[in-house]
Design a protein around this motif. Structure first.
Motif, PDB file in Angstrom:
ATOM      1  N   VAL A 266     -56.901  31.776  30.714  1.00  0.00           N
ATOM      2  CA  VAL A 266     -57.648  30.537  30.932  1.00  0.00           C
ATOM      3  C   VAL A 266     -58.645  30.777  32.068  1.00  0.00           C
ATOM      4  O   VAL A 266     -58.273  31.286  33.127  1.00  0.00           O
ATOM      5  CB  VAL A 266     -56.712  29.374  31.300  1.00  0.00           C
ATOM      6  N   LEU A 267     -59.902  30.412  31.843  1.00  0.00           N
ATOM      7  CA  LEU A 267     -60.896  30.636  32.886  1.00  0.00           C
ATOM      8  C   LEU A 267     -61.926  29.507  32.907  1.00  0.00           C
ATOM      9  O   LEU A 267     -62.066  28.745  31.944  1.00  0.00           O
ATOM     10  CB  LEU A 267     -61.604  31.982  32.696  1.00  0.00           C
ATOM     11  N   ASP A 268     -62.627  29.434  34.033  1.00  0.00           N
ATOM     12  CA  ASP A 268     -63.686  28.454  34.236  1.00  0.00           C
ATOM     13  C   ASP A 268     -65.002  29.220  34.271  1.00  0.00           C
ATOM     14  O   ASP A 268     -65.389  29.780  35.295  1.00  0.00           O
ATOM     15  CB  ASP A 268     -63.437  27.691  35.540  1.00  0.00           C
ATOM     16  N   HIS A 269     -65.684  29.265  33.134  1.00  0.00           N
ATOM     17  CA  HIS A 269     -66.933  30.015  33.035  1.00  0.00           C
ATOM     18  C   HIS A 269     -68.090  29.180  33.572  1.00  0.00           C
ATOM     19  O   HIS A 269     -68.166  27.967  33.324  1.00  0.00           O
ATOM     20  CB  HIS A 269     -67.192  30.398  31.572  1.00  0.00           C
ATOM     21  N   HIS A 270     -68.995  29.845  34.311  1.00  0.00           N
ATOM     22  CA  HIS A 270     -70.053  29.101  34.994  1.00  0.00           C
ATOM     23  C   HIS A 270     -71.038  28.455  34.025  1.00  0.00           C
ATOM     24  O   HIS A 270     -71.708  27.484  34.374  1.00  0.00           O
ATOM     25  CB  HIS A 270     -70.798  30.018  35.966  1.00  0.00           C
ATOM     26  N   ARG A 271     -71.144  28.955  32.792  1.00  0.00           N
ATOM     27  CA  ARG A 271     -72.039  28.341  31.816  1.00  0.00           C
ATOM     28  C   ARG A 271     -71.278  27.572  30.737  1.00  0.00           C
ATOM     29  O   ARG A 271     -71.686  26.489  30.332  1.00  0.00           O
ATOM     30  CB  ARG A 271     -72.897  29.419  31.126  1.00  0.00           C
ATOM     31  N   GLU A 272     -70.173  28.134  30.290  1.00  0.00           N
ATOM     32  CA  GLU A 272     -69.485  27.579  29.119  1.00  0.00           C
ATOM     33  C   GLU A 272     -68.421  26.543  29.475  1.00  0.00           C
ATOM     34  O   GLU A 272     -67.960  25.805  28.610  1.00  0.00           O
ATOM     35  CB  GLU A 272     -68.842  28.713  28.305  1.00  0.00           C
ATOM     36  N   GLY A 273     -67.993  26.497  30.725  1.00  0.00           N
ATOM     37  CA  GLY A 273     -66.926  25.581  31.115  1.00  0.00           C
ATOM     38  C   GLY A 273     -65.554  26.190  30.919  1.00  0.00           C
ATOM     39  O   GLY A 273     -65.385  27.417  30.874  1.00  0.00           O
ATOM     40  N   ILE A 274     -64.534  25.343  30.789  1.00  0.00           N
ATOM     41  CA  ILE A 274     -63.163  25.820  30.626  1.00  0.00           C
ATOM     42  C   ILE A 274     -62.989  26.408  29.231  1.00  0.00           C
ATOM     43  O   ILE A 274     -63.348  25.789  28.232  1.00  0.00           O
ATOM     44  CB  ILE A 274     -62.161  24.673  30.818  1.00  0.00           C
ATOM     45  N   LEU A 275     -62.446  27.613  29.157  1.00  0.00           N
ATOM     46  CA  LEU A 275     -62.161  28.208  27.859  1.00  0.00           C
ATOM     47  C   LEU A 275     -60.844  28.968  27.924  1.00  0.00           C
ATOM     48  O   LEU A 275     -60.383  29.388  28.988  1.00  0.00           O
ATOM     49  CB  LEU A 275     -63.295  29.114  27.386  1.00  0.00           C
ATOM     50  N   THR A 276     -60.239  29.131  26.759  1.00  0.00           N
ATOM     51  CA  THR A 276     -58.959  29.809  26.626  1.00  0.00           C
ATOM     52  C   THR A 276     -59.030  30.775  25.459  1.00  0.00           C
ATOM     53  O   THR A 276     -59.606  30.450  24.412  1.00  0.00           O
ATOM     54  CB  THR A 276     -57.827  28.800  26.349  1.00  0.00           C
ATOM     55  N   CYS A 277     -58.464  31.960  25.644  1.00  0.00           N
ATOM     56  CA  CYS A 277     -58.295  32.877  24.526  1.00  0.00           C
ATOM     57  C   CYS A 277     -56.937  33.548  24.664  1.00  0.00           C
ATOM     58  O   CYS A 277     -56.341  33.583  25.746  1.00  0.00           O
ATOM     59  CB  CYS A 277     -59.422  33.890  24.422  1.00  0.00           C
ATOM     60  N   VAL A 278     -56.436  34.084  23.558  1.00  0.00           N
ATOM     61  CA  VAL A 278     -55.073  34.594  23.484  1.00  0.00           C
ATOM     62  C   VAL A 278     -55.089  36.026  22.970  1.00  0.00           C
ATOM     63  O   VAL A 278     -55.705  36.309  21.925  1.00  0.00           O
ATOM     64  CB  VAL A 278     -54.199  33.719  22.571  1.00  0.00           C
TER      65      VAL A 278
END
Length: 394
Positions: free
Chosen positions: A169-181
């Motif tokens: 889980v990360l807070d990307h400076h352009r895309e916002g909160i995103l999650t990948c597995v």
């Protein structure tokens, strides 16, 4: 002429004895397997493992913990049982998470060029280096889980040899909160799932370890009394607000708040306020919080009355109700049920602790059909001296 040698115990009696070995004493099973070929066959048989798991149902035992050590950065395994992993030190790595028998290690420093999470099985010493995720940000958290954690079909007693996932889980400076597995079965990351909580999480994920409760991962939000909840089935995000606390998360460094899973599966958290340990649990309707336990640490820990420093909460072994606290350079465990205190480590530079819990029995190759009782010989002659015996303690 001396008396004849005593008759060996029947296999049934040996199994009845060994199956009752305490789950936090895997070295005794390893030594039993190393003592003779017949005992090795008993201990390493699938039927024995099935009986052992059935007899010791419940939360896996606490076998040790990983210290996050500074200068040079090292993840060090410290045993609290007879378990000894083949590899105790991981230089250049920091412990990030541990669950369902595996440990997640992160490199240091955690910038893009050095990104490379490693999943380590302390029992077999197997290490899996993960590829880079599709996107990267400076503020992120991750958790390693059994692959069946999302649907709740596993009791997690015997799954550390099966497939696993890593939720990132990360807070990307352009895309916002995103999650990948990441899936160990596929060997790749999933496509990112985006969420719209970027403005809410202006001080995103803090350094405390996350918690798994009711098919959702939970992470503390830095410098705020709030929790980010990630539903493992949908990867959708929500925010849970904590009750008003005496502790101030705006301090530098912030007061640690340890998320945990309560015995009934609900989400809980622990915090040390002054010299008081406080344990909170979300209520039945999940609309509020209940203060379920308060412990006066002055009565348990060697606190200097003239010192202004309070105990610092370093970790929470969920399921077994054991917390880790530091007093100066000393680290103690406190059993929340019995209030039994043990000193488990002494040394400077410990910045964090990740507890390690699993149910461990020797699982090795099938020995030869020779009925001899001696345990000598090379590994080619007797395959019982395999990775499972590394759990022997001294």
């Amino acid at each position: 002429m001396g008396p004849p040698p005593p008759e060996p115990f029947p296999d049934e009696i040996v199994e009845e004895i060994l199956v009752r070995v305490a789950p936090d004493d895997p070295a005794s099973l390893a030594r039993a397997a190393a003592s003779s070929k017949p005992w090795c066959r008993i201990v390493t048989a699938p039927a024995f493992r099935t009986r052992f798991l059935g007899l010791h149902r419940g939360p896996p035992p606490l076998l040790g913990f990983l210290c996050d050590l500074k200068g040079p950065v090292t993840a060090r395994f410290v045993p609290t049982s007879t378990f000894r992993p083949p590899r105790a030190h991981h230089r250049g790595f920091r412990p990030h998470d541990a669950r369902h028998g595996r440990v997640l290690l992160r490199p240091h420093p955690s910038h893009h060029a050095a990104f490379g999470l490693v999943v380590w099985d302390p029992v077999t010493d197997e290490r899996t280096k993960l590829p880079r995720p599709p996107l990267f940000a400076s503020t992120w958290r991750a958790a390693v889980l059994c692959a069946a954690a999302a649907d709740g079909t596993c009791d997690h007693l015997d799954c550390h040899r099966g497939p696993f996932i890593v939720v990132y889980v990360l807070d990307h400076h352009r895309e916002g909160i995103l999650t990948c597995v990441y899936s160990s079965e596929a060997g790749t990351w999933s496509k990112p799932v985006y969420d719209g909580h970027r403005r809410i999480l202006r001080n995103f994920l803090s350094g405390e370890r996350g918690a798994l409760a009711k098919n959702a991962l939970h992470f503390m939000i830095g410098n705020e009394n709030s929790i980010l909840r990630c539903d493992l089935r949908t990867l959708k995000m929500s925010v849970i607000h904590l009750p008003r606390l005496h502790s101030d998360r705006r301090l530098t460094p912030p007061v640690p708040i340890m998320l945990t899973t309560m015995e009934d599966g609900r989400l809980g958290f622990a915090v040390v306020e002054g010299s008081r340990f406080c344990l909170w649990s979300i209520d039945d309707r999940e609309f509020g919080w209940l203060l379920v336990k308060v412990i006066d640490l002055k009565k348990l820990l060697p606190l200097d009355a003239s010192s202004t420093a309070n105990p610092r909460l370093l970790g929470f072994a969920e399921g077994v109700g054991v917390i880790f606290l530091s007093v100066g350079n000393e680290i103690f465990t406190v059993d929340l049920k019995s209030t039994l205190v043990n000193k488990v480590y002494e040394g400077s530079g410990v910045t964090g602790i990740i507890p390690y819990m699993t149910l461990c029995t020797p699982v090795m190759g099938v020995p030869s059909t020779d009925d001899g009782s001696g345990a000598g010989g090379s590994t080619d002659q007797w395959s019982c001296v395999a990775s499972g015996l590394r759990s022997q303690g001294k």
